[in-house]
Motif scaffolding. Structure first.
Motif, PDB file in Angstrom:
ATOM      1  N   HIS A   1     -53.086  -0.731  58.269  1.00  0.00           N
ATOM      2  CA  HIS A   1     -52.196  -1.594  59.045  1.00  0.00           C
ATOM      3  C   HIS A   1     -51.129  -2.182  58.128  1.00  0.00           C
ATOM      4  O   HIS A   1     -51.418  -2.629  57.013  1.00  0.00           O
ATOM      5  N   THR A   2     -49.898  -2.136  58.607  1.00  0.00           N
ATOM      6  CA  THR A   2     -48.741  -2.517  57.810  1.00  0.00           C
ATOM      7  C   THR A   2     -47.838  -3.426  58.627  1.00  0.00           C
ATOM      8  O   THR A   2     -47.540  -3.127  59.789  1.00  0.00           O
ATOM      9  N   VAL A   3     -47.413  -4.524  58.034  1.00  0.00           N
ATOM     10  CA  VAL A   3     -46.454  -5.426  58.670  1.00  0.00           C
ATOM     11  C   VAL A   3     -45.131  -5.287  57.921  1.00  0.00           C
ATOM     12  O   VAL A   3     -45.095  -5.386  56.689  1.00  0.00           O
ATOM     13  N   VAL A   4     -44.054  -5.022  58.661  1.00  0.00           N
ATOM     14  CA  VAL A   4     -42.733  -4.863  58.046  1.00  0.00           C
ATOM     15  C   VAL A   4     -41.731  -5.779  58.726  1.00  0.00           C
ATOM     16  O   VAL A   4     -41.897  -6.157  59.893  1.00  0.00           O
ATOM     17  N   ASN A   5     -40.666  -6.125  57.979  1.00  0.00           N
ATOM     18  CA  ASN A   5     -39.588  -6.902  58.593  1.00  0.00           C
ATOM     19  C   ASN A   5     -38.540  -5.955  59.169  1.00  0.00           C
ATOM     20  O   ASN A   5     -38.725  -4.729  59.178  1.00  0.00           O
ATOM     21  N   LEU A   6     -37.429  -6.499  59.642  1.00  0.00           N
ATOM     22  CA  LEU A   6     -36.436  -5.686  60.341  1.00  0.00           C
ATOM     23  C   LEU A   6     -35.702  -4.705  59.431  1.00  0.00           C
ATOM     24  O   LEU A   6     -35.046  -3.784  59.917  1.00  0.00           O
ATOM     25  N   SER A   7     -35.816  -4.889  58.124  1.00  0.00           N
ATOM     26  CA  SER A   7     -35.217  -3.930  57.192  1.00  0.00           C
ATOM     27  C   SER A   7     -36.220  -2.858  56.784  1.00  0.00           C
ATOM     28  O   SER A   7     -35.896  -1.960  56.009  1.00  0.00           O
ATOM     29  N   GLY A   8     -37.460  -2.955  57.311  1.00  0.00           N
ATOM     30  CA  GLY A   8     -38.502  -2.004  56.959  1.00  0.00           C
ATOM     31  C   GLY A   8     -39.270  -2.375  55.710  1.00  0.00           C
ATOM     32  O   GLY A   8     -40.148  -1.630  55.271  1.00  0.00           O
ATOM     33  N   HIS A   9     -38.965  -3.547  55.138  1.00  0.00           N
ATOM     34  CA  HIS A   9     -39.667  -3.998  53.927  1.00  0.00           C
ATOM     35  C   HIS A   9     -41.096  -4.408  54.271  1.00  0.00           C
ATOM     36  O   HIS A   9     -41.339  -5.120  55.246  1.00  0.00           O
TER      37      HIS A   9
ATOM     38  N   LEU B   1     -40.873  -9.315  63.048  1.00  0.00           N
ATOM     39  CA  LEU B   1     -41.682  -8.370  62.283  1.00  0.00           C
ATOM     40  C   LEU B   1     -42.295  -7.337  63.222  1.00  0.00           C
ATOM     41  O   LEU B   1     -42.367  -7.542  64.435  1.00  0.00           O
ATOM     42  N   ALA B   2     -42.729  -6.231  62.649  1.00  0.00           N
ATOM     43  CA  ALA B   2     -43.418  -5.196  63.423  1.00  0.00           C
ATOM     44  C   ALA B   2     -44.734  -4.862  62.732  1.00  0.00           C
ATOM     45  O   ALA B   2     -44.826  -4.883  61.498  1.00  0.00           O
ATOM     46  N   LEU B   3     -45.736  -4.559  63.537  1.00  0.00           N
ATOM     47  CA  LEU B   3     -47.055  -4.183  63.027  1.00  0.00           C
ATOM     48  C   LEU B   3     -47.317  -2.721  63.357  1.00  0.00           C
ATOM     49  O   LEU B   3     -47.212  -2.314  64.515  1.00  0.00           O
ATOM     50  N   ILE B   4     -47.624  -1.932  62.335  1.00  0.00           N
ATOM     51  CA  ILE B   4     -47.915  -0.506  62.513  1.00  0.00           C
ATOM     52  C   ILE B   4     -49.361  -0.253  62.116  1.00  0.00           C
ATOM     53  O   ILE B   4     -49.822  -0.722  61.065  1.00  0.00           O
ATOM     54  N   LEU B   5     -50.074   0.487  62.966  1.00  0.00           N
ATOM     55  CA  LEU B   5     -51.472   0.816  62.683  1.00  0.00           C
ATOM     56  C   LEU B   5     -51.698   2.309  62.875  1.00  0.00           C
ATOM     57  O   LEU B   5     -51.195   2.891  63.846  1.00  0.00           O
ATOM     58  N   PHE B   6     -52.437   2.925  61.964  1.00  0.00           N
ATOM     59  CA  PHE B   6     -52.866   4.299  62.218  1.00  0.00           C
ATOM     60  C   PHE B   6     -54.171   4.602  61.491  1.00  0.00           C
ATOM     61  O   PHE B   6     -54.387   4.180  60.357  1.00  0.00           O
ATOM     62  N   PRO B   7     -55.074   5.305  62.187  1.00  0.00           N
ATOM     63  CA  PRO B   7     -56.353   5.674  61.582  1.00  0.00           C
ATOM     64  C   PRO B   7     -56.212   6.947  60.751  1.00  0.00           C
ATOM     65  O   PRO B   7     -55.327   7.765  60.990  1.00  0.00           O
ATOM     66  N   PHE B   8     -57.093   7.098  59.773  1.00  0.00           N
ATOM     67  CA  PHE B   8     -57.141   8.320  58.978  1.00  0.00           C
ATOM     68  C   PHE B   8     -58.530   8.432  58.364  1.00  0.00           C
ATOM     69  O   PHE B   8     -59.316   7.478  58.387  1.00  0.00           O
TER      70      PHE B   8
END
Length: 339
Positions: free
Chosen positions: A100-108, A83-90
């Motif tokens: 913050h978003t956790v996605v699998n290898l297909s981007g789901h 899995l990948a964890l993406i974070l961005f402030p706004f």
């Protein structure tokens, strides 16, 4: 792509990667189908599959239908293997939030949430990341979306004062021992837009982002790649001496002045880069703005140099998609044998 010499361990890794890629593309396949696609022998494919199944990276599916022969075992790539964890402030309604978003290898998307914070600094990110790594132990890469630029490992431009001069990617790489990628908002957005619209590999696209309270920024996508320039400063179009009062309320309040300003910027970047398309985003921009901007640009650029001007309506979706693409790319083995 990393070019490597040939020895037994390296060749095995390359063969595993070939099998992995086929399964990712086909979703599921038999040994014979993988062998035909990769050029590997069925015996070699079987050995590689055995390794991947043991690692839980590949799952055994059902048996394929047969017209007379013995049904063959199907193999399925396990998109939840990592899995990948993406974070961005706004900012929203005067508040600072981190998405913050956790996605699998297909981007789901496996998890998504927003949290209100008082300040954007390393400790704030760590308070969010630490519990997520416990909840999702398969997270293998981190992606940070931040307005600004990093050069020689340090933040040289940032909307968040506490991050200036900080080696953000190095800090989190050392702390979590995982691949880390940092990208600014408009660079991620142009990647996301091009991925979503399946832009041609040889296309040149400029993505112009117009925030309400800050000067604009640009993301440059040239020949299938993000272009950042020598010191990651490419796209800082607010520094172009065009005499435009970006961010002032008077500019946003006037339809004509706003269209003239954006047309002036579009003509300038088009004269330097000659892009196929210029993508515009601003929460205040409508279709009538794009029509007027296109008309103004057409009076200053020859027809052969006139880009297609496109209004994108969802910057957040482009931004997140780009961050997912960039972060997942750190988990892709990229090996090639050379003689």
């Amino acid at each position: 792509m990393e070019n490597i010499g040939g020895n037994a361990l390296v060749i095995k890794e390359v063969n595993i990667n070939l099998v992995r890629r086929v399964l990712k593309e086909k979703k599921q396949a038999t040994k014979k189908q993988i062998a035909e696609t990769t050029g590997l022998s069925i015996v070699t494919v079987g050995t590689m599959l055995q390794h991947l199944v043991q690692q839980n990276e590949v799952l055994e599916g059902g048996l394929s239908s047969s017209s007379g022969g013995r049904p063959a075992q199907q193999y399925i790539y396990n998109v939840d293997y990592a899995l990948a964890l993406i974070l961005f402030p706004f900012e929203k309604n005067g508040l600072i939030l981190i998405r913050h978003t956790v996605v699998n290898l297909s981007g789901h998307c496996m998890h998504e949430a927003e949290v209100k914070v008082e300040i954007i600094d390393l400790a704030t990110f760590e308070k969010i990341i630490d519990p997520l790594l416990i909840a999702y132990p398969s997270i293998q890469a981190l992606g940070f979306g931040l307005p600004g630029a990093e050069y020689d490992g340090e933040m040289i431009v940032s909307d968040y004062e506490a991050l200036l001069g900080i080696s953000l990617t190095e800090h989190f790489r050392n702390r979590y021992q995982k691949p880390v990628v940092m990208e600014n908002d408009v660079n991620a957005a142009v990647i996301g837009f091009c991925n979503r619209t399946q832009a041609a590999p040889d296309s040149a696209i400029v993505y112009l982002y117009f925030p309400e309270r800050f000067p604009p920024g640009a993301g440059l996508y040239i020949n299938g790649k993000l272009y950042k320039g020598k010191r990651s400063f490419a796209g800082e179009v607010a520094n172009m001496p065009l005499g435009i009062p970006w961010g002032e309320e008077s500019l946003l309040a006037s339809f004509d002045l706003l269209c003239e300003a954006i047309a002036k910027l579009t003509v300038s970047v088009s004269s330097v880069l000659n892009p196929d398309s210029v993508v515009l985003y601003g929460s205040f921009l409508q279709a009538e703005h794009v029509h007027a901007i296109t008309e103004l640009c057409s009076t200053q650029l020859p027809a052969s140099a006139m880009p297609k001007i496109i209004l994108t309506e969802d910057f957040a979706a482009d931004y997140l998609k780009g961050m997912i693409v960039q972060t997942l790319s750190t988990l892709e083995p990229n090996l090639q044998l050379t003689k």
